[in-house]
Each structure stands twice: as structure tokens, then as C-alpha cells.
Design a protein around this motif. Sequence first.
Motif, PDB file in Angstrom:
ATOM      1  N   LYS A 402       0.823  -1.187   0.027  1.00  0.00           N
ATOM      2  CA  LYS A 402      -0.165   0.034   0.012  1.00  0.00           C
ATOM      3  C   LYS A 402       0.918   1.081   0.057  1.00  0.00           C
ATOM      4  O   LYS A 402       0.322   2.323  -0.719  1.00  0.00           O
ATOM      5  CB  LYS A 402      -0.815  -0.001   1.301  1.00  0.00           C
ATOM      6  CG  LYS A 402      -1.906  -0.959   1.125  1.00  0.00           C
ATOM      7  CD  LYS A 402      -3.089  -1.178   2.207  1.00  0.00           C
ATOM      8  CE  LYS A 402      -4.043  -1.919   2.379  1.00  0.00           C
ATOM      9  NZ  LYS A 402      -4.588  -2.596   3.489  1.00  0.00           N
ATOM     10  N   LEU A 403       2.037   1.241   0.675  1.00  0.00           N
ATOM     11  CA  LEU A 403       2.904   2.312   0.521  1.00  0.00           C
ATOM     12  C   LEU A 403       4.030   2.129  -0.428  1.00  0.00           C
ATOM     13  O   LEU A 403       4.601   0.934  -0.596  1.00  0.00           O
ATOM     14  CB  LEU A 403       3.434   2.472   1.915  1.00  0.00           C
ATOM     15  CG  LEU A 403       2.919   2.684   3.421  1.00  0.00           C
ATOM     16  CD1 LEU A 403       3.781   2.585   4.595  1.00  0.00           C
ATOM     17  CD2 LEU A 403       2.145   4.110   3.079  1.00  0.00           C
ATOM     18  N   GLN A 404       4.238   3.102  -1.236  1.00  0.00           N
ATOM     19  CA  GLN A 404       5.081   2.864  -2.173  1.00  0.00           C
ATOM     20  C   GLN A 404       5.888   4.373  -2.369  1.00  0.00           C
ATOM     21  O   GLN A 404       5.714   5.385  -2.022  1.00  0.00           O
ATOM     22  CB  GLN A 404       4.214   2.801  -3.854  1.00  0.00           C
ATOM     23  CG  GLN A 404       3.789   1.726  -3.922  1.00  0.00           C
ATOM     24  CD  GLN A 404       4.371   0.388  -4.183  1.00  0.00           C
ATOM     25  OE1 GLN A 404       5.472   0.591  -4.510  1.00  0.00           O
ATOM     26  NE2 GLN A 404       3.651  -0.713  -4.121  1.00  0.00           N
ATOM     27  N   ILE A 405       7.200   4.165  -2.711  1.00  0.00           N
ATOM     28  CA  ILE A 405       8.104   5.322  -3.163  1.00  0.00           C
ATOM     29  C   ILE A 405       7.829   5.782  -4.349  1.00  0.00           C
ATOM     30  O   ILE A 405       7.759   5.214  -5.487  1.00  0.00           O
ATOM     31  CB  ILE A 405       9.711   4.713  -2.891  1.00  0.00           C
ATOM     32  CG1 ILE A 405       9.986   4.483  -1.570  1.00  0.00           C
ATOM     33  CG2 ILE A 405      10.473   5.939  -3.363  1.00  0.00           C
ATOM     34  CD1 ILE A 405      11.412   4.016  -1.177  1.00  0.00           C
ATOM     35  N   ALA A 429      -5.251   7.614  -1.162  1.00  0.00           N
ATOM     36  CA  ALA A 429      -6.123   8.363   0.010  1.00  0.00           C
ATOM     37  C   ALA A 429      -7.239   7.306   0.557  1.00  0.00           C
ATOM     38  O   ALA A 429      -7.572   6.731  -0.549  1.00  0.00           O
ATOM     39  CB  ALA A 429      -6.761   9.540  -0.300  1.00  0.00           C
ATOM     40  N   GLY A 430      -7.311   6.937   2.001  1.00  0.00           N
ATOM     41  CA  GLY A 430      -8.506   6.029   2.200  1.00  0.00           C
ATOM     42  C   GLY A 430      -7.885   4.568   2.249  1.00  0.00           C
ATOM     43  O   GLY A 430      -8.428   3.550   2.659  1.00  0.00           O
ATOM     44  N   ALA A 431      -6.575   4.538   1.655  1.00  0.00           N
ATOM     45  CA  ALA A 431      -6.020   2.999   1.767  1.00  0.00           C
ATOM     46  C   ALA A 431      -5.705   2.390   3.092  1.00  0.00           C
ATOM     47  O   ALA A 431      -5.557   1.287   3.366  1.00  0.00           O
ATOM     48  CB  ALA A 431      -4.892   2.866   0.803  1.00  0.00           C
ATOM     49  N   LEU A 432      -5.441   3.533   3.899  1.00  0.00           N
ATOM     50  CA  LEU A 432      -5.063   3.205   5.328  1.00  0.00           C
ATOM     51  C   LEU A 432      -5.844   3.954   6.190  1.00  0.00           C
ATOM     52  O   LEU A 432      -6.355   5.268   5.848  1.00  0.00           O
ATOM     53  CB  LEU A 432      -3.642   3.554   5.592  1.00  0.00           C
ATOM     54  CG  LEU A 432      -2.473   2.831   4.772  1.00  0.00           C
ATOM     55  CD1 LEU A 432      -1.068   3.539   4.883  1.00  0.00           C
ATOM     56  CD2 LEU A 432      -2.442   1.515   5.645  1.00  0.00           C
ATOM     57  N   PRO A 433      -6.340   3.694   7.441  1.00  0.00           N
ATOM     58  CA  PRO A 433      -7.005   4.331   8.517  1.00  0.00           C
ATOM     59  C   PRO A 433      -6.198   5.842   8.708  1.00  0.00           C
ATOM     60  O   PRO A 433      -4.716   5.659   8.515  1.00  0.00           O
ATOM     61  CB  PRO A 433      -7.290   3.325   9.574  1.00  0.00           C
ATOM     62  CG  PRO A 433      -6.775   2.131   9.295  1.00  0.00           C
ATOM     63  CD  PRO A 433      -5.994   2.473   8.011  1.00  0.00           C
ATOM     64  N   ALA A 434      -7.138   6.668   9.014  1.00  0.00           N
ATOM     65  CA  ALA A 434      -6.229   7.961   9.748  1.00  0.00           C
ATOM     66  C   ALA A 434      -5.254   7.513  10.926  1.00  0.00           C
ATOM     67  O   ALA A 434      -5.807   6.681  11.646  1.00  0.00           O
ATOM     68  CB  ALA A 434      -7.255   9.066   9.980  1.00  0.00           C
ATOM     69  N   GLY A 435      -4.211   8.165  10.875  1.00  0.00           N
ATOM     70  CA  GLY A 435      -3.429   7.990  12.086  1.00  0.00           C
ATOM     71  C   GLY A 435      -1.776   7.873  11.640  1.00  0.00           C
ATOM     72  O   GLY A 435      -1.401   7.968  10.357  1.00  0.00           O
ATOM     73  N   THR A 436      -1.141   7.165  12.597  1.00  0.00           N
ATOM     74  CA  THR A 436       0.337   7.000  12.353  1.00  0.00           C
ATOM     75  C   THR A 436       0.397   5.419  12.052  1.00  0.00           C
ATOM     76  O   THR A 436       0.060   4.541  12.719  1.00  0.00           O
ATOM     77  CB  THR A 436       1.038   7.386  13.478  1.00  0.00           C
ATOM     78  OG1 THR A 436       0.679   8.605  13.730  1.00  0.00           O
ATOM     79  CG2 THR A 436       2.520   7.308  13.061  1.00  0.00           C
ATOM     80  N   MET A 461      -1.290   9.472   7.777  1.00  0.00           N
ATOM     81  CA  MET A 461      -2.494   9.423   7.004  1.00  0.00           C
ATOM     82  C   MET A 461      -3.361  10.515   7.624  1.00  0.00           C
ATOM     83  O   MET A 461      -3.875  10.323   8.822  1.00  0.00           O
ATOM     84  CB  MET A 461      -2.970   7.994   6.887  1.00  0.00           C
ATOM     85  CG  MET A 461      -4.361   8.198   6.047  1.00  0.00           C
ATOM     86  SD  MET A 461      -4.020   8.426   4.436  1.00  0.00           S
ATOM     87  CE  MET A 461      -3.318   6.944   3.747  1.00  0.00           C
ATOM     88  N   PRO A 462      -3.509  11.626   7.138  1.00  0.00           N
ATOM     89  CA  PRO A 462      -4.356  12.694   7.927  1.00  0.00           C
ATOM     90  C   PRO A 462      -5.689  12.276   8.025  1.00  0.00           C
ATOM     91  O   PRO A 462      -6.462  11.417   7.221  1.00  0.00           O
ATOM     92  CB  PRO A 462      -4.226  14.074   6.816  1.00  0.00           C
ATOM     93  CG  PRO A 462      -3.312  13.478   5.846  1.00  0.00           C
ATOM     94  CD  PRO A 462      -3.036  11.972   5.808  1.00  0.00           C
ATOM     95  N   GLU A 463      -6.370  12.878   9.003  1.00  0.00           N
ATOM     96  CA  GLU A 463      -7.837  12.774   9.424  1.00  0.00           C
ATOM     97  C   GLU A 463      -8.878  12.873   8.125  1.00  0.00           C
ATOM     98  O   GLU A 463      -9.448  11.982   7.596  1.00  0.00           O
ATOM     99  CB  GLU A 463      -8.346  13.831  10.372  1.00  0.00           C
ATOM    100  CG  GLU A 463      -8.032  13.275  11.958  1.00  0.00           C
ATOM    101  CD  GLU A 463      -8.545  12.243  12.276  1.00  0.00           C
ATOM    102  OE1 GLU A 463      -9.824  11.888  11.840  1.00  0.00           O
ATOM    103  OE2 GLU A 463      -7.984  11.352  13.198  1.00  0.00           O
ATOM    104  N   ALA A 464      -8.772  14.067   7.501  1.00  0.00           N
ATOM    105  CA  ALA A 464      -9.849  14.246   6.632  1.00  0.00           C
ATOM    106  C   ALA A 464      -9.689  13.224   5.460  1.00  0.00           C
ATOM    107  O   ALA A 464     -10.690  12.879   4.868  1.00  0.00           O
ATOM    108  CB  ALA A 464      -9.650  15.670   6.024  1.00  0.00           C
ATOM    109  N   THR A 465      -8.708  12.673   5.076  1.00  0.00           N
ATOM    110  CA  THR A 465      -8.211  11.985   3.913  1.00  0.00           C
ATOM    111  C   THR A 465      -8.833  10.566   4.339  1.00  0.00           C
ATOM    112  O   THR A 465      -9.235   9.632   3.745  1.00  0.00           O
ATOM    113  CB  THR A 465      -6.918  11.901   3.481  1.00  0.00           C
ATOM    114  OG1 THR A 465      -6.369  13.396   3.536  1.00  0.00           O
ATOM    115  CG2 THR A 465      -6.575  11.263   2.243  1.00  0.00           C
TER     116      THR A 465
END
Length: 467
Positions: A402-405, A429-436, A461-465
Amino acid sequence: MGQPVSKIRAAKLELYRKQGKIHAKAVSGRFNSLRWLCVGLTQIIFYGACWLNWPANGQLRQAVHFDIAHEKLYLFGLVLWPQDALLLALVLLIAATGLFLTTALAGRLFCGFLCPQTVYTSMFTWIEARVEGDHLARLQLDRGPLTLNKIVRKTLKHVLWAALAAWTAITFVGYFTPIRELLPTLADWQVGPWEAFWLIFYAAFTYVQAGLAREAVCQHMCPYSRFQGVMFDPATRSVAYDSKRGEPRSSQRRSSPAGDCIDCGICVEVCPTGIDIRDGLQYACINCGLCIDACDQVMTRIGAPTGLIRFASENELAAMPRQAWFRRPRVIAYAALLLVFAFLGGWTVSRHAELRFDVLRDRGVLARETADGQVENAYTLQVMNLTEEAQEFAVAVVGDGKLQIVGPNTVSAAPGSIAPLQVTVAAPAGALPAGTHALRFHVFSPAQPALHAEEASTFRMPEATGR
Ligand code: SF4
Ligand code: SF4
């Protein structure tokens, strides 16, 4: 009528203790043998190690080499860089706490047997004795008029001292400029300014310290002799005179009451720092044990038990019970520190790698959203190439994909350098829940698979996203 024996002995003592240079009488015995064994072992290592070679990259290089110009320290197969300063600091701390522990247990053993000042003074004094004769001959020569014999002997001694000091300086500099390269430049008078400075300085330093200053260094210059008392406790064993057994001292042994000390003064005559151990513990005593050797011979000759001077603690001399080591706070503290530093040193060595990197997050913008619906986090990777060749490194993110360079993911690093690599990691955006979210970077060399390292970081991953 001659002088009474006691007066002659007293005069002789003054001769050795107060007037001019100390010419200690030679003595044989177990401590003297141990001292020479230490001289031999330390000097075989010092004069010999710079001649050892070690194979590396298909070539031979000097096994122990402080390459200051390229900021590297070669220790056989190990190459240390300025980034390994922690390891060097730990080695120094281990040496210091080891010294403190030894001192707490057995006094100034280092001074008497391993200190370079003691070792080189022994070597210089040995040369002096070969050229000028035993301690009495040397005293006579010093006090006598300037004759041809005196000029020849003194000149020869100083020439030999200068030769030993010069070879010591060449060996010392040979650890910084490979000795096989240094010697030809010396023969051609082509040494660089720094080598020339250190050769002259170190030769003069050795000559003055070991030939001329000798015991004065231990008595007046060495700071360790001044604070060693802090490490002592009543159970610390050091060279001591058993006054209960020795006193009242008397040259007339048959007189009664008399202790075992016959006041012969030989323990003072053999002392390289010219002190009388019968006056008690003194900072000038380097714990060399030569007075033990001398006194044991005297005791054997008069049929008394040896050990009138011996390694003993204050408690032992006062006939107090032995103090277990676990009741000695200093010993426990030094041993604990030594264990901690040794553990840290071992751990640092086990983690020593030729590729390391640190991850720094971009503090300005924790996360940004792009027009195509991606969330990006920015990082700087400080990639350390601790090999001896230039390397091309690549970076990837370890995980479920899900995370790519995005953008550049390679960096070139010169040998022994730190190369910064700006990396952007993105996720839809939305691939991961908000947070760290935890994330791991994997840096590797495509050309040398053995060169790789991983470090942890986080992805925000920011809240709004995330909603
Ligand atoms: S060598 Fe022994 S006997 Fe002689 S003066 Fe020293 S302590 Fe006394
Ligand atoms: S007193 Fe004994 S142990 Fe101390 S320096 Fe002199 S000879 Fe060595």
C-alpha cells in the motif's frame, strides 16, 4: 678507626635518596622478571604490530593503521570511520574502568609493570647500566672529574638513547603513515612536514621522559599518582612494609628487642623512585615490587621468613579479617561500570555494519495530499557508506504494497561518506485508516546483495483523507 656500620648505611641511604639522579641497584627476583616480561611483551607488540600486513580487496595493507588523511582506522579486518567514534569512546571507557578496578584491588600495578613511562625508563636504564656499569660505578662516574673515559661512556650512552628514541618515534609515526612507505622517504629526507614534526617531537619526548626525567615524571608530573588514593580502600593490596614484624629495626640483630628489619637499606637502593617503603604508602611508589625482591633475598640470607615487604592491604597488616569483594563499594562500582561498558562495546561491535542509515522525517509538512488522490510523506535518508569503494544504493519500503516510493530512490555514496537521499512515500487516500502507521525502509546495494540495512519510521495518514 672506620665509621660505625649504621652510619655508613645511613650515609648510603642519603646518597640514593636525595642527591642528584637516582641510580637504583639492580635486583633479581620474581617481580623483576615479571617487569621484564611486561617490557618484552608490550614492546614486541609496539615495535612489531606496524609491520604486520592484512589482506583486503585482493591486496595487502598495514594491519594497524590510523589513516588520518582519509579518516579511517584499520584494525586487521575491521575498518572504523568517524561514525564509529562511539566504539572508540567505549574502548577508552573500558580501559579507564579496568584501570580503576585494578587499582582498587591491587594498587598501582599498571604503573609498576605496564605504564610506558616505567617500560621505557627500564629500557633506557638498562642501556645506561651496560655502558656505565652498575649503580655504584654510575654514581662514581657522575661525581668524578671529566675524564676521557667519562666523555666516551656518556657520549655512547646518549647516542644509544637517541637511537632508541628515534626508532621509537619512527615506529609511532609508522602507525599513521604506513611504515613501509615512511622508511624510504626518511632515507631520502623526503618526509612531509607533519611526519617530520611528529618524528622530532616524539623522539625528543621519549629521550627526555625516559632518559633524563625518569622517576621525576612519576613523582611530579603524573596526575594518576595524585588521585590514585581515591580508588584505594582498606582492603586494597599494594606494596607495603610490615612494620609490626619489622620494627624496631636494627642492624644489630642480636640486640633485643629487635624486629626482622636489619636496616640494610637495600629496599631503598633498588627503588627506581628512590623512596623508603618503610615510611608507609607514598604517591611516588609505583608498586613495581623490586623492594619485595630485594627484601626477600635479605630475609632468606638471615634465615627469616620472606614477606617483610609484600603485597598486603591495610587490613591485612592490622591483622583484621579479610573483606569480601562484595562488601567493597568501590570494587563493586568499578566492576559494574566495566561490565556495562564491556557489554555496550560488544553490542556496538556486533552491530558494526558497512551500510547504515538514519531516517529523518520532514518536520515542516507531516503529510500532503496530491491532485491525483495520493497522500505523501517526505523523508531524508542519511545513507552511510562505510565500505572502501563508491556504492550505488537503492531504497524500498517493506510492507504489503500500500505504501510506495514515488520519485528518485537511488543514491551514490563515496567511500566513508554520508549521502542524503530525499524520499517520498505515498499511499492512495483511504487505503489506510487515519493516524500513524509503522513503516520500514530497506536500503540495499543492487551490486552487492550482502550490503543492506533496515530502519523503522512512520507514515502519517491525515484525518480528513482517511475518512
Ligand atoms: S631490605 Fe628488608 S631488611 Fe633491609 S632495610 Fe629494607 S625492609 Fe629492612
Ligand atoms: S617502594 Fe618498592 S614498590 Fe614502590 S617504587 Fe620503590 S621499589 Fe617499587
